[in-house]
Design an enzyme around this catalytic site. Structure first.
Site, mmCIF file in Angstrom:
data_model
loop_
_atom_site.group_PDB
_atom_site.id
_atom_site.type_symbol
_atom_site.label_atom_id
_atom_site.label_comp_id
_atom_site.label_asym_id
_atom_site.label_seq_id
_atom_site.Cartn_x
_atom_site.Cartn_y
_atom_site.Cartn_z
ATOM 1 N N CYS A 5 5.208 -34.608 -43.321
ATOM 2 C CA CYS A 5 4.490 -35.761 -42.770
ATOM 3 C C CYS A 5 5.463 -36.702 -42.069
ATOM 4 O O CYS A 5 6.043 -37.581 -42.693
ATOM 5 C CB CYS A 5 3.736 -36.499 -43.874
ATOM 6 S SG CYS A 5 2.765 -37.879 -43.229
ATOM 7 N N CYS A 53 4.634 -40.359 -42.165
ATOM 8 C CA CYS A 53 5.021 -41.027 -43.414
ATOM 9 C C CYS A 53 6.543 -41.238 -43.491
ATOM 10 O O CYS A 53 6.995 -42.264 -43.980
ATOM 11 C CB CYS A 53 4.642 -40.194 -44.645
ATOM 12 S SG CYS A 53 3.096 -39.310 -44.516
ATOM 13 N N ASP A 54 7.308 -40.246 -43.067
ATOM 14 C CA ASP A 54 8.722 -40.215 -43.447
ATOM 15 C C ASP A 54 9.727 -40.415 -42.316
ATOM 16 O O ASP A 54 10.933 -40.495 -42.570
ATOM 17 C CB ASP A 54 9.028 -38.879 -44.150
ATOM 18 C CG ASP A 54 8.299 -38.779 -45.492
ATOM 19 O OD1 ASP A 54 7.939 -39.839 -46.042
ATOM 20 O OD2 ASP A 54 8.084 -37.658 -45.974
#
Ligand code: NDP
Length: 301
Positions: A120, A123-124
């Protein structure tokens, strides 16, 4: 008045958000937690993009959502469900919220969650400032991830297993205008290091098994997979509620979260192949709970 009963299948953000709303609305709520209680967020480390949550990890956030659902009376059942007909006999309505799993390759990447491997980028990406990172895949998600990473990483390389992209023309244009390098006909066959430090790749015709080519070692500080997702819906294959990719189809008879089976609703990543965020899953779970409350009032005694 008889208390309505509902079963929620799945205990990720969608299932728990739905459970918080239904139990608080005094509907007797059982949440079947399945094989991966808490869902995909339990595999992440720090959460930076869930509104209002600062300095918590994925497992901590899911533990709190679980506690919140239990506080209003939802019961978590640590069982896997495999038959919709049995559930429908025992409950007035059902919410399907089993989620989806990112497709993996099984070349050792599973050992590097939170240690340089992620599925992801949304997200990261911010954790990869100044790093040399790789994105595996050639679809819209892979390009989107690679572009998201260019804002932080010092170098982004896409590894595409064939000589063509599956992504839309619009995304391919954006890729061409970016600094992302593309390595064609390249397959990842292994990962080495304490964290992700070295990728083992083979290059050549993608019709040949990956193991056949000569292995090249690429120094790496991050590895992102964007090779598709698999919704956890295999057990529903014969119910006539899935699309050709296995996602649950909703929006039936004016109910945005209901499937074509009356009283069977769905939310989160088992429905949504586009956004796949905890926050969007929560939103859909809440919508399903509100729909179900209204549907029950209209359809059950
Ligand atoms: P896709 O199925 O579109 O693409 C998957 C990619 O991964 C393909 O390039 C595929 O290669 C590759 N792949 C699959 N298995 C392997 C493997 N074992 N090893 C190496 N590579 C592999 O998935 P996406 O997640 O990209 O997209 C899903 C859906 O969501 C699509 O409909 C997409 O359009 C949509 N989407 C739209 C976005 C947007 O509009 N901005 C953003 C993100 C997703 P191959 O082609 O060789 O099979």
């Amino acid at each position: 008045m008889k208390k309505h009963k509902i079963a929620i299948v799945g205990s990720g953000p969608a299932g728990l958000a739905a459970g918080i709303y239904t139990s608080r609305a005094e509907i007797e709520t059982k949440i079947y937690a399945g094989l991966e209680p808490g869902g995909q967020l339990t595999k992440t480390t720090e959460i930076e993009n869930y509104p209002g949550v600062i300095g918590k990890t994925g497992p901590e956030l899911m533990a709190e959502m679980t506690k919140q659902a239990q506080k209003f009376g939802a019961e978590i059942i640590y069982e896997e469900v495999s038959d919709l007909a049995t559930l429908r006999e025992s409950y007035d309505a059902v919410i399907l919220a089993m989620g989806a799993s990112p497709r993996l390759l099984g070349v050792g990447e599973e050992n590097y969650w939170g240690k340089g491997f992620s599925t992801c980028a949304v997200c990261d990406a911010a954790f990869y400032r100044g790093k040399n990172v790789y994105v595996v895949g050639g679809g819209d998600s892979a390009i989107e991830d690679a572009l998201a990473l260019t804002k932080f990483a010092s170098k982004v390389t896409m590894l595409v297993r064939s000589d063509k992209l599956r992504a839309s023309v619009a995304m391919q244009r954006r890729l061409e205008q970016s600094e992302v390098e593309v390595k064609w006909n390249t397959q990842v066959v292994g990962v080495e290091g304490e964290r992700v430090e070295t990728l083992l790749v083979t290059q050549g015709d993608s019709d040949l098994p990956a193991q056949v080519g000569t292995v090249t070692r690429l120094p790496a500080e991050g590895l992102f997979f964007a090779i598709g997702h698999i919704p956890a819906t295999k057990w529903l294959e014969n119910e006539g509620i899935l699309d050709e990719n296995g996602y649950v189809v909703v929006n039936h008879e004016g109910w945005p979260t209901m499937t074509r089976i009356q009283g069977v609703f769905a939310a989160g990543d088992c429905v949504d192949h586009r956004y796949r965020q905890a926050a969007t899953a929560v939103g859909m779970g809440v919508s399903a709970a509100l729909d179900i409350e209204r549907w029950m009032n209209e359809n059950t005694k």
